[in-house]
Design an enzyme around this catalytic site. Sequence first.
Site, mmCIF file in Angstrom:
data_model
loop_
_atom_site.group_PDB
_atom_site.id
_atom_site.type_symbol
_atom_site.label_atom_id
_atom_site.label_comp_id
_atom_site.label_asym_id
_atom_site.label_seq_id
_atom_site.Cartn_x
_atom_site.Cartn_y
_atom_site.Cartn_z
ATOM 1 N N TRP A 285 -21.696 10.349 -20.043
ATOM 2 C CA TRP A 285 -22.135 10.653 -19.388
ATOM 3 C C TRP A 285 -23.355 11.125 -18.791
ATOM 4 C CZ3 TRP A 285 -18.452 7.929 -15.873
ATOM 5 C CH2 TRP A 285 -17.375 8.383 -16.134
ATOM 6 N N TRP B 37 2.380 1.548 -3.889
ATOM 7 C CA TRP B 37 1.240 2.392 -3.867
ATOM 8 C C TRP B 37 0.452 3.714 -4.387
ATOM 9 C CZ3 TRP B 37 -2.182 0.808 -8.064
ATOM 10 C CH2 TRP B 37 -2.415 0.001 -8.529
ATOM 11 N N TRP C 298 -17.063 10.916 -13.172
ATOM 12 C CA TRP C 298 -15.777 10.493 -12.016
ATOM 13 C C TRP C 298 -15.574 12.066 -11.177
ATOM 14 C CZ3 TRP C 298 -11.473 12.020 -12.143
ATOM 15 C CH2 TRP C 298 -10.334 11.915 -13.476
ATOM 16 N N TRP D 117 -10.297 7.169 -8.310
ATOM 17 C CA TRP D 117 -10.874 7.309 -8.938
ATOM 18 C C TRP D 117 -11.008 7.231 -10.373
ATOM 19 C CZ3 TRP D 117 -16.754 8.366 -7.833
ATOM 20 C CH2 TRP D 117 -16.340 8.786 -6.560
ATOM 21 N N GLU E 10 0.888 -1.523 0.032
ATOM 22 C CA GLU E 10 -0.145 0.281 0.214
ATOM 23 C C GLU E 10 0.815 1.425 0.407
ATOM 24 O OE1 GLU E 10 -3.069 -0.312 -0.405
ATOM 25 O OE2 GLU E 10 -2.396 -2.447 -0.928
ATOM 26 N N ASN F 276 -11.403 0.959 2.719
ATOM 27 C CA ASN F 276 -11.255 1.089 1.044
ATOM 28 C C ASN F 276 -11.883 0.340 0.364
ATOM 29 O OD1 ASN F 276 -9.143 1.957 -0.793
ATOM 30 N ND2 ASN F 276 -8.449 -0.817 -1.104
#
Length: 469
Positions: A309, A281, A363, A386, A278, A345
């Site tokens: 969208w 990331w 988004w 996102w 993590e 998460n």
Amino acid sequence: MPEQDSPAVVWLRDDLRVSDNPALREAIDSGRPVLPVYVLDDSGGAGRPLGAASRWWLHHSLAALDASLQKRGSRLVLRHGDGAEEVADVMRRTGAGLLTMNRRYVRGEREQDDRARLAAEQAGAAVSDHTASLLHEPGEVLNGSGDRFAVFTPFFRALSGAGTPRDPLPAPAAIDGWTGEVHSVDLADLGLLPTKPDWSGGLADTWTPGEKGAHRRVDEFVQHRLAGYAAHRDEPAAEASSRLSPHLKFGEISPYQLWHRVQGADAPADVRMKFLTELGWRDFDYDLLDTHPDLDTVNVHRNFDAFPWAEVDDEVLAAWQQGRTGIPLVDAGMRQLWATGWMHNRVRMVTASFFIKNLRYDWRLGEQWFWDTLVDADPANNAAQWQWVAGSGADAAPYFRVFNPVLQAQKFDPAGEYIAEWVPELRPLDAKGRHEPWNAAAATDYPAPVVDLKRSRQAALDAYQRMRD
């Protein structure tokens, strides 16, 4: 002004700690009296202004840092305005001979740091900067062809294979603080806390911002939850997460400190590496931000610019924001976010998928809401996550992967404990009723779903196909 009275200014930003702070350590080692400075720059010129939840955290983190500095013989000078200009003013008025800072990575922040460097050097002061908030500098971890990685797994393999991160620096026992006069605004005058209504009670009940709070949370995680992290991290009711993300975001603990603390823990190697992934990331997302500085507004894969969208229904948008969609796991997550400034998460992925693929809303709207309400809102991580869910980002989940929130709840919250905690209307129901209240015989005040999951999933896939065509 004699050199021994000429201070070293430490420009603090996302590094609100005294331990493992290379910029602070260099200032101390210079032999000059030390003057730490924090500038609140909410103009938008040096990155996105903080959201409301992050501003609450920042207020308390600055208070904790000032107390820690004063305990050691120093103090924190607070300013409000353009960071480069305010720091240049402090240096000019104090005759500072050294400016130290830890690096930042948002494009506007880097440009501001360059202006501060130029002003200091033109005034005859020395300037230095340091790597402190990432395990590597963006662009340092490259593949065999000398290019940046586009996929996380080989990136982390290269990062973790490059050697053990440096040892963290100890906290100074004492600091020779500069005692001259220099203007500093009061913390309250920065206006970081909410006024009426004060919605921050849940945040105060949940968090202890500051370096001490960060290390207490690390100790608690390593001693009591790390062993079960790999097995239970996806279960929102299990409390297996470290919840260290806001402490990392504000630099109350460094990734170096966390890496070595976890590596030295009494836990299996695969469990420790699962958590350290993590941290990887985080670095990967900052590499992505470095090459895509408009990550929060521009699709990494530009073919998504053509995605159709849906038109936003304000009432449906508000239902998602307030946790009233009629989809239990989504609503539980959104209510947890509003109450605590944080969300598990796994549930973040589910709520984002519902927003993007079932509601088919852009988004960027969801990312903006998370930016305002998360205490750990981070310019790289928030936008990258996102875009990952949307399918438009690097190493992204394919758009046709749609998280079914009912199946996700049944798998990761099988007894509906997490749902019951945050959606009290559903507590009287059994697990099946908590997952699918529309099929429950007992009447509740819980709303009907704002969208049909099966039909909206198919509509999303049809829209994706139109984009591809």
